[in-house]
Design a protein around this motif. Structure first.
Motif, mmCIF file in Angstrom:
data_model
loop_
_atom_site.group_PDB
_atom_site.id
_atom_site.type_symbol
_atom_site.label_atom_id
_atom_site.label_comp_id
_atom_site.label_asym_id
_atom_site.label_seq_id
_atom_site.Cartn_x
_atom_site.Cartn_y
_atom_site.Cartn_z
ATOM 1 N N VAL A 1 0.851 -1.190 0.000
ATOM 2 C CA VAL A 1 0.000 0.000 0.000
ATOM 3 C C VAL A 1 0.884 1.236 0.000
ATOM 4 C CG1 VAL A 1 -1.829 1.242 1.195
ATOM 5 C CG2 VAL A 1 -1.735 -1.246 1.335
ATOM 6 N N SER A 2 0.896 1.989 -1.111
ATOM 7 C CA SER A 2 1.699 3.204 -1.149
ATOM 8 C C SER A 2 1.060 4.309 -0.342
ATOM 9 C CB SER A 2 1.922 3.675 -2.572
ATOM 10 O OG SER A 2 0.990 3.225 -3.442
ATOM 11 N N ALA A 3 1.902 5.248 0.097
ATOM 12 C CA ALA A 3 1.427 6.355 0.918
ATOM 13 C C ALA A 3 0.310 7.093 0.187
ATOM 14 C CB ALA A 3 2.576 7.302 1.234
ATOM 15 N N GLY A 4 -0.766 7.357 0.902
ATOM 16 C CA GLY A 4 -1.902 8.062 0.320
ATOM 17 C C GLY A 4 -2.930 7.160 -0.323
ATOM 18 N N THR A 5 -2.600 5.883 -0.499
ATOM 19 C CA THR A 5 -3.548 4.938 -1.091
ATOM 20 C C THR A 5 -4.478 4.414 -0.010
ATOM 21 O OG1 THR A 5 -1.917 4.231 -2.731
ATOM 22 C CG2 THR A 5 -3.792 2.771 -2.366
ATOM 23 N N CYS B 1 -17.399 -8.815 2.119
ATOM 24 C CA CYS B 1 -16.630 -8.714 0.886
ATOM 25 C C CYS B 1 -15.199 -8.272 1.169
ATOM 26 C CB CYS B 1 -17.298 -7.736 -0.079
ATOM 27 S SG CYS B 1 -18.819 -8.346 -0.855
ATOM 28 N N ILE B 2 -15.024 -7.385 2.153
ATOM 29 C CA ILE B 2 -13.687 -6.896 2.494
ATOM 30 C C ILE B 2 -12.781 -8.047 2.917
ATOM 31 C CG2 ILE B 2 -12.361 -5.489 4.139
ATOM 32 C CD1 ILE B 2 -14.738 -3.562 4.232
ATOM 33 N N ASN B 3 -13.329 -9.006 3.651
ATOM 34 C CA ASN B 3 -12.552 -10.135 4.162
ATOM 35 C C ASN B 3 -12.544 -11.329 3.213
ATOM 36 O OD1 ASN B 3 -10.923 -11.050 6.361
ATOM 37 N ND2 ASN B 3 -12.554 -12.448 6.955
ATOM 38 N N GLY B 4 -13.161 -11.179 2.053
ATOM 39 C CA GLY B 4 -13.183 -12.268 1.088
ATOM 40 C C GLY B 4 -14.166 -13.369 1.412
ATOM 41 N N LEU B 5 -15.029 -13.151 2.409
ATOM 42 C CA LEU B 5 -16.044 -14.161 2.720
ATOM 43 C C LEU B 5 -17.121 -14.204 1.641
ATOM 44 C CD1 LEU B 5 -16.414 -13.547 6.545
ATOM 45 C CD2 LEU B 5 -15.532 -15.614 5.462
ATOM 46 N N GLU B 6 -17.297 -13.086 0.949
ATOM 47 C CA GLU B 6 -18.179 -13.035 -0.214
ATOM 48 C C GLU B 6 -17.376 -12.482 -1.385
ATOM 49 O OE1 GLU B 6 -21.005 -14.363 -0.145
ATOM 50 O OE2 GLU B 6 -21.604 -14.355 1.968
ATOM 51 N N LYS B 7 -17.583 -13.038 -2.551
ATOM 52 C CA LYS B 7 -16.875 -12.584 -3.745
ATOM 53 C C LYS B 7 -17.767 -11.633 -4.523
ATOM 54 C CE LYS B 7 -14.215 -14.272 -7.704
ATOM 55 N NZ LYS B 7 -13.754 -15.482 -8.439
ATOM 56 N N ILE B 8 -17.208 -10.476 -4.892
ATOM 57 C CA ILE B 8 -18.003 -9.493 -5.604
ATOM 58 C C ILE B 8 -18.279 -9.956 -7.037
ATOM 59 C CG2 ILE B 8 -17.042 -7.665 -4.163
ATOM 60 C CD1 ILE B 8 -15.429 -6.716 -6.586
ATOM 61 N N ASN B 9 -19.368 -9.449 -7.608
ATOM 62 C CA ASN B 9 -19.751 -9.815 -8.976
ATOM 63 C C ASN B 9 -19.271 -8.814 -10.018
ATOM 64 O OD1 ASN B 9 -22.614 -10.719 -7.259
ATOM 65 N ND2 ASN B 9 -21.434 -12.263 -8.379
ATOM 66 N N ALA B 10 -19.114 -7.561 -9.615
ATOM 67 C CA ALA B 10 -18.695 -6.531 -10.565
ATOM 68 C C ALA B 10 -18.055 -5.380 -9.804
ATOM 69 C CB ALA B 10 -19.897 -6.036 -11.367
ATOM 70 N N GLY B 11 -17.324 -4.537 -10.546
ATOM 71 C CA GLY B 11 -16.601 -3.437 -9.935
ATOM 72 C C GLY B 11 -15.216 -3.870 -9.498
ATOM 73 N N GLY C 1 -3.840 -3.315 -0.420
ATOM 74 C CA GLY C 1 -3.050 -3.341 -1.643
ATOM 75 C C GLY C 1 -3.288 -4.532 -2.531
ATOM 76 N N ARG C 2 -4.279 -5.360 -2.192
ATOM 77 C CA ARG C 2 -4.561 -6.563 -2.971
ATOM 78 C C ARG C 2 -5.873 -6.412 -3.735
ATOM 79 N NH1 ARG C 2 -2.028 -7.943 1.686
ATOM 80 N NH2 ARG C 2 -0.382 -9.518 1.560
ATOM 81 N N ASP C 3 -5.824 -6.712 -5.015
ATOM 82 C CA ASP C 3 -7.019 -6.725 -5.850
ATOM 83 C C ASP C 3 -7.721 -8.057 -5.640
ATOM 84 O OD1 ASP C 3 -8.958 -6.840 -7.814
ATOM 85 O OD2 ASP C 3 -7.616 -6.337 -9.476
ATOM 86 N N LEU C 4 -8.920 -8.016 -5.050
ATOM 87 C CA LEU C 4 -9.593 -9.262 -4.683
ATOM 88 C C LEU C 4 -10.112 -10.047 -5.879
ATOM 89 C CD1 LEU C 4 -9.323 -7.919 -1.899
ATOM 90 C CD2 LEU C 4 -11.533 -8.889 -1.291
ATOM 91 N N LEU C 5 -10.079 -9.451 -7.070
ATOM 92 C CA LEU C 5 -10.476 -10.177 -8.280
ATOM 93 C C LEU C 5 -9.273 -10.595 -9.126
ATOM 94 C CD1 LEU C 5 -13.661 -8.285 -9.568
ATOM 95 C CD2 LEU C 5 -13.535 -10.448 -8.321
ATOM 96 N N PHE D 1 -4.643 -13.527 -6.622
ATOM 97 C CA PHE D 1 -5.070 -13.154 -5.276
ATOM 98 C C PHE D 1 -5.029 -14.366 -4.340
ATOM 99 C CE2 PHE D 1 -8.827 -13.053 -2.384
ATOM 100 C CZ PHE D 1 -8.318 -12.133 -1.478
ATOM 101 N N ASP D 2 -4.437 -14.173 -3.143
ATOM 102 C CA ASP D 2 -4.301 -15.243 -2.149
ATOM 103 C C ASP D 2 -5.139 -14.877 -0.924
ATOM 104 O OD1 ASP D 2 -3.474 -17.000 -0.070
ATOM 105 O OD2 ASP D 2 -1.555 -17.325 -1.086
ATOM 106 N N LEU D 3 -6.231 -15.586 -0.736
ATOM 107 C CA LEU D 3 -7.153 -15.301 0.354
ATOM 108 C C LEU D 3 -6.497 -15.504 1.714
ATOM 109 C CD1 LEU D 3 -10.052 -14.525 1.146
ATOM 110 C CD2 LEU D 3 -10.663 -16.959 1.018
ATOM 111 N N ARG D 4 -5.629 -16.491 1.824
ATOM 112 C CA ARG D 4 -4.966 -16.756 3.102
ATOM 113 C C ARG D 4 -4.085 -15.587 3.524
ATOM 114 N NH1 ARG D 4 -2.239 -22.277 1.425
ATOM 115 N NH2 ARG D 4 -1.918 -20.919 -0.388
ATOM 116 N N ASP D 5 -3.370 -15.001 2.561
ATOM 117 C CA ASP D 5 -2.531 -13.846 2.877
ATOM 118 C C ASP D 5 -3.383 -12.672 3.338
ATOM 119 O OD1 ASP D 5 -0.185 -15.138 2.351
ATOM 120 O OD2 ASP D 5 0.075 -14.309 0.337
ATOM 121 N N LEU D 6 -4.526 -12.460 2.684
ATOM 122 C CA LEU D 6 -5.406 -11.360 3.066
ATOM 123 C C LEU D 6 -5.878 -11.531 4.510
ATOM 124 C CD1 LEU D 6 -7.101 -8.830 2.208
ATOM 125 C CD2 LEU D 6 -8.962 -10.438 1.768
#
Length: 257
Positions: free
Chosen positions: A13-17, A64-74, A80-84, A88-93
């Protein structure tokens, strides 16, 4: 408390992100669309309270933030991880994002210390004196140092919920999620748990709370997000609860929900 200018400690995660970024996120369960284009940024060090009627999408957004639900769009990025993303590694998240639910889900046959340190022992390979040291540290954070050797059945509901919080803290998360964690507790026990959350907030922990405790949200949260019919309807600081812009929030606050 305004810690939005705090720089990130995570190389991802870069500064300001923003630590969490929802960009037109949609989530459906079958034909039912629960999230209808959520856009929201959560900055490191912020405390964000999600409020709204049952069925407005608050808990779904949290899951959705914790990956318990997977988003459909967007797009949704967390720490710093793109969940789609394909890699993507759910364990690391989940090493970085802790979540506490209304139900405590403690193991009845394990002591408080064993419950709290189970994940660090199994996932991180923690051993020896470090186990007891970690348990002592996180139990002190939630005010339960003297309960380390007790079993869940020997604790009140508020104490069990505080153990559940300590269990998440033991993984050293960057972000903590709380989903209606006081809804099953009486007012006295609710106060115990809310004091722990307030202490974490004062210490700079990034948190997202789904709550019906309006006075607490106004006091502790840097940003309050009112969700209605699967959308972010209004957002601001605690002042917006006293002076709602939309009739929907006015009705919600007026009903004392």
């Amino acid at each position: 408390m305004d810690m939005q200018t705090q720089t990130s400690k995570d190389p991802l995660v870069s500064a300001g992100t923003p630590l969490v970024r929802f960009d037109e996120v949609r989530k459906s369960f079958g034909a039912l669309e629960v999230l209808k284009g959520i856009t929201l940024d959560i900055t490191e060090g912020q405390v964000v309270a999600l409020i709204g009627k049952s069925g407005s999408g608050k808990s779904t957004a949290l899951r959705c933030i914790n990956g318990l639900e997977k988003i459909n769009a967007g797009q949704l990025s967390v720490c710093g991880r793109d969940l789609l993303a394909r890699n993507f590694d759910l364990r690391d998240l989940r090493k970085e994002v802790g979540i506490v639910f209304q139900s405590y889900n403690l193991f009845p046959h394990l002591t408080v210390e064993q419950n709290v340190t189970l994940a660090p022992r199994k996932v991180n390979g923690l051993k020896g004196a470090a186990v007891s040291e970690l348990a002592a540290e996180v139990l002190e954070q939630v005010g339960l140092s003297e309960k380390a050797k007790n079993y869940p059945e020997q604790l009140s509901g508020g104490q069990q919920q505080r153990v559940a919080i300590a269990r998440s803290l033991a993984m050293r998360p960057r972000l903590m999620l709380f989903d209606e964690i006081t809804s099953a507790l009486d007012p006295e026990l609710t106060g115990e748990v809310l004091r722990v959350i307030a202490k974490l907030a004062a210490g700079g922990m990034t948190m997202v709370l789904v709550t019906h405790e309006m006075a607490f949200a106004a006091k502790v949260a840097d940003q309050i997000v009112f969700m209605h019919e699967g959308r972010v309807w209004e957002k601001g600081n605690g002042d917006m609860l006293a002076d709602p812009t939309t009739p929907e929030l006015r009705q919600f606050v007026g009903n004392g929900l």
